[in-house]
Design an enzyme around this catalytic site. Structure first.
Site, PDB file in Angstrom:
ATOM      1  N   GLU A  57      43.465  48.653  41.049  1.00 15.46           N
ATOM      2  CA  GLU A  57      42.722  47.782  40.138  1.00 15.46           C
ATOM      3  C   GLU A  57      43.477  47.606  38.825  1.00 15.46           C
ATOM      4  OE1 GLU A  57      39.757  46.020  40.622  1.00 15.46           O
ATOM      5  OE2 GLU A  57      40.314  46.519  42.669  1.00 15.46           O
ATOM      6  N   HIS A  81      33.845  48.392  41.245  1.00 17.01           N
ATOM      7  CA  HIS A  81      35.034  47.896  41.931  1.00 17.01           C
ATOM      8  C   HIS A  81      36.135  47.639  40.912  1.00 17.01           C
ATOM      9  CE1 HIS A  81      36.693  45.047  45.307  1.00 17.01           C
ATOM     10  NE2 HIS A  81      37.625  45.830  44.782  1.00 17.01           N
ATOM     11  N   HIS A 114      44.888  43.895  38.073  1.00 19.19           N
ATOM     12  CA  HIS A 114      44.047  43.132  37.147  1.00 19.19           C
ATOM     13  C   HIS A 114      44.325  43.418  35.669  1.00 19.19           C
ATOM     14  CE1 HIS A 114      41.756  41.549  40.487  1.00 19.19           C
ATOM     15  NE2 HIS A 114      41.534  42.776  40.937  1.00 19.19           N
TER      16      HIS A 114
END
Length: 291
Positions: free
Chosen positions: A159, A107, A163
């Site tokens: 992502e 993920h 992040h």
């Protein structure tokens, strides 16, 4: 009785060493020299080091560990404030194109603020939307092939921009004069997938007698202890279903000694907000459905 080592586990063990290094570098250790059945990671030993492509900070060997330092540290050699990193995997209900029935899916690699909270879209690094194009430009074909097993480019960009832009050591200023746009993308995904390939959740569970099955239920405590013994780190389990009894995610928790680019992942076993997961005491681990 746990099943004997399979060819899959042998090749997984070998490939996890390769995954720590970007392509095109010479003088690297031969990954096949360690060819043997996979064993649990030693929590007292760092992950195999990764040498960035170019220009990343050179950090001292005795530098502080993220989330464990109260004094000022070099911002390019100390991940702050998001110093707890969660390597998150999920067990999808379907077999992805290019994947297999045994694949857990990466993920992301998420920086946490050492207390269970987190920032997002921080702007510490530039945002990138054409992740595949960046990786192709730097010759990362094998990395792209790994990433294509179960994920897609939309998730990669999401992502990274959500992040990775909150990891301060990826800032362009940390690369010095050798910086060219996209180096931070290579470093982020190489480290994330390198750690992911070392943390083969399917293998760890299988060797504890925990395999996907429509009829069986498994003790959550056994799943958690199995994965924590395997990784050396705290593991947070997340479940789906109306009763939160269908295993869906595993989050492995690490600190970092040094920069993300060249530092060591240090297994974290401390407690923090949100670390208890949401699963029932008995859970189902369902086989994947073929498309």
């Amino acid at each position: 009785m746990a099943p004997s080592a399979s060819l899959r586990s042998v090749f997984t063990y070998a490939s996890n060493f390769v995954s720590q290094f970007p392509l095109g570098l010479s003088n690297l250790p031969n990954p096949l020299s360690a060819l043997s059945p996979q064993t649990p990671l030693n929590p007292d030993s760092p992950i195999t080091p990764y040498h960035p492509l170019t220009g990343a900070p050179s950090c001292p060997l005795d530098g502080p560990i993220s989330c464990n330092n109260n004094t000022a540290a070099d911002s390019c050699c100390f991940i702050h404030p998001g110093g707890r990193l969660l390597l998150t995997q999920f067990w999808d209900e379907k077999v992805h194109v290019g994947g297999s029935e045994e694949d857990w899916t990466l993920h992301g690699l998420w920086p946490d603020l050492c207390d269970g909270s987190y920032d997002q879209y921080c702007g510490m690094t530039p945002q990138f939307n054409d992740i595949a194009g960046v990786l192709e430009r730097y010759g990362q074909d094998d990395l792209i092939a790994d990433m294509n097993r179960g994920t897609n480019e939309h998730l990669w960009a999401h992502e990274y921009n959500k992040h990775a832009t909150c990891i301060n050591t990826l800032a362009p200023s940390c690369y010095g004069e050798g910086y060219t746009p996209g180096l931070e993308v290579v470093d982020y995904f190489t480290r994330a997938f390198g750690l992911f390939k070392m943390l083969d959740t399917y293998w760890a569970l299988q060797h504890a007698g925990i395999e996907p099955d429509y009829k069986k239920t498994y003790s959550l405590a056994k799943i958690q202890s199995t994965l924590e013994d395997f990784s050396g780190s705290r593991v947070i389990l997340r479940c789906g279903g109306r009763h939160h009894n269908v295993l869906h995610e595993a989050w492995y928790v690490y600190f970092v000694k040094g920069s993300l680019q060249s530092g060591d992942f240090v297994p974290a076993r401390d407690t923090f907000k949100g670390d208890s997961g949401n699963c029932a005491q008995e859970v189902r681990y369902l086989p994947k459905r073929k498309r």
